[in-house]
Write an enzyme that holds these catalytic residues in place. Structure first.
Site, short mmCIF file in Angstrom:
data_model
loop_
_atom_site.label_atom_id
_atom_site.label_comp_id
_atom_site.label_asym_id
_atom_site.label_seq_id
_atom_site.Cartn_x
_atom_site.Cartn_y
_atom_site.Cartn_z
CE1 TYR A 142 -11.78 21.65 19.04
CE2 TYR A 142 -11.29 22.35 21.26
CZ TYR A 142 -11.57 21.34 20.36
OH TYR A 142 -11.64 20.04 20.79
CE LYS A 191 -3.22 10.49 12.48
NZ LYS A 191 -3.06 9.10 12.96
CG ASP A 223 -2.96 7.44 15.93
OD1 ASP A 223 -2.01 8.20 16.21
OD2 ASP A 223 -3.05 6.86 14.84
CG ASP A 247 -11.30 19.58 24.42
OD1 ASP A 247 -11.51 19.39 25.63
OD2 ASP A 247 -12.18 19.94 23.62
CG ASP A 251 -12.22 15.94 29.19
OD1 ASP A 251 -11.71 16.76 29.98
OD2 ASP A 251 -13.31 16.13 28.63
#
Ligand code: NAD
Length: 358
Positions: A142, A191, A223, A247, A251
């Site tokens: 970001y 990852k 994942d 992020d 959620d």
């Protein structure tokens, strides 16, 4: 102990839920003989109304000179059409940047008595769960370079993902320190099978872990983590991860609790200073009716005690009081189910105080 807290009530249901959190903090200060000094400041819609801008130097100065900041939610339809730099959200982004809040903590706590609100099967969540996502907040994808170029007549978009050792180390330290105040387990999410930034992440997290031999460390690929959260959320304690993965995971984890009115959050920096706020917004649809659920804000105040004011047993006491009130079937309208007793926002605050005094 004497502590100075900057209090920003905010907009919509913000003042209603913050008032309940202050009632609870006052009760804690009586029981444990602390002195909390509240320094009130403006941010968001109320600040726009009074000063024309969403945050002022006065608010930033007060926040920087306090031990912690407690914030209600901000925003509302009245300010939605303002230009981006004058909207309430700009106030939030500014204070986070000014305080250098690089670590975001989002607990997903499911009380067993609220298990029916969770979208997962009862046999998976009957005992509840308590997961804390520790997310790096100021680096990664970001904050990398974003550009769109034209190549061979076709548009091509490029977003770069960078992490330095230093950025990873400071969030890893936070993750391990926090795990020491909980169940002493860190699950580091990356990852590393694909990304260089993840391989560096994993190396630095393992190096940092050497200073915390009492904390269990496991690595998991992003994942797989999204699947394990659905399969068995109770296997997690602290989930430590970079900005974008955090992020998404925070959620996903919060959805598992079934109610936005219960979700606290914190953002902290290298010192103990932090900003504590509910995860929900200002809920203009129910503002001013004394029906909002104040538990997210009250649990945010408990996090403030634990992570900024170093008051572990006081934080535990608030969390136990909330649990007892839920076990005793008191519910605000957003979490009510058959057979429960409906209470208002202020009555929920009163019930939590009664439980604290037992
Ligand atoms: P919201 O979280 O305010 O509300 C979503 C739904 O959840 C509404 O139906 C609301 O009534 C309900 N709800 C939220 N908190 C509740 C509580 N404590 N008790 C009971 N019910 C609750 O999200 P939204 O409607 O998308 O946003 C409303 C405003 O809040 C917008 O202006 C938005 O920009 C702002 N916002 C602020 C923050 C923040 O301050 N950090 C975060 C998100 C949204």
């Amino acid at each position: 102990m004497k502590k100075k807290i900057t209090v920003i009530k905010g907009d919509g249901i913000g003042p209603e839920t913050i008032d309940q959190a202050l009632k609870v903090l006052n009760c804690i200060s009586d029981i444990y003989s602390h002195s909390f000094e509240y320094d009130y400041a403006l941010l968001g819609g109320e600040c726009i109304e009074k000063t024309g801008v969403p945050i002022t130097e006065d608010t930033i100065t007060k926040a920087k000179s306090s031990d912690a900041v407690l914030l209600g939610s901000v925003g509302g339809p009245k300010w939605d059409s303002l230009p981006a730099n004058l909207r309430p959200e700009k106030g939030l982004l500014t204070i986070r940047k000014e305080l250098n809040l690089f670590a975001n903590l989002r607990p997903a706590l499911l009380f067993p008595a609220l298990a029916s609100a969770c979208p997962l099967k009862p046999e998976i969540v009957n005992d509840g769960f308590d997961v804390l996502v520790v997310r790096e907040l100021t680096g990664g994808l970001y904050f990398g370079e974003h550009k769109t170029i034209v190549q061979n007549g076709m548009k091509k978009a490029i977003d770069s993902l960078e992490y330095s050792e230093e950025e990873i180390k400071r969030i890893a330290i936070k993750g391990f320190e926090i795990a020491r105040k909980r169940k002493r387990k860190v699950t580091s999410v990356d990852k590393a099978n694909v990304l260089d930034s993840s391989r560096l992440w994993r190396d630095v997290v393992h190096e940092t872990a050497k200073a915390y031999p009492d904390v269990e460390l496991e690595d998991i690929l992003i994942d797989n983590c999204t699947m394990q959260l659905l399969k068995c959320p109770c296997r997690f304690d602290v989930i430590l991860t970079e900005n974008m993965f955090g992020d998404i995971l925070s959620d996903e984890a919060s959805m598992l609790t079934g109610s936005i009115g219960m979700l606290a959050s914190a953002s902290i920096n290298e010192t103990s200073l932090g900003l504590y706020e509910p995860s929900h917004g200002s809920a203009p649809d129910i503002a001013g009716q004394n029906i909002a659920n104040p538990i997210a804000t009250i649990l945010s105040a408990a996090m403030m005690l634990r992570y900024s004011l170093n008051m572990q047993k006081e934080a535990d006491a608030i969390e136990s009081a909330v649990r007892l009130v839920i076990d005793n079937l008191y519910r605000t309208v957003d979490i009510i189910t058959d057979g429960c007793k409906k209470v208002t926002c202020s009555e929920m605050g009163d019930k939590i105080i009664e439980a604290l005094k037992i």
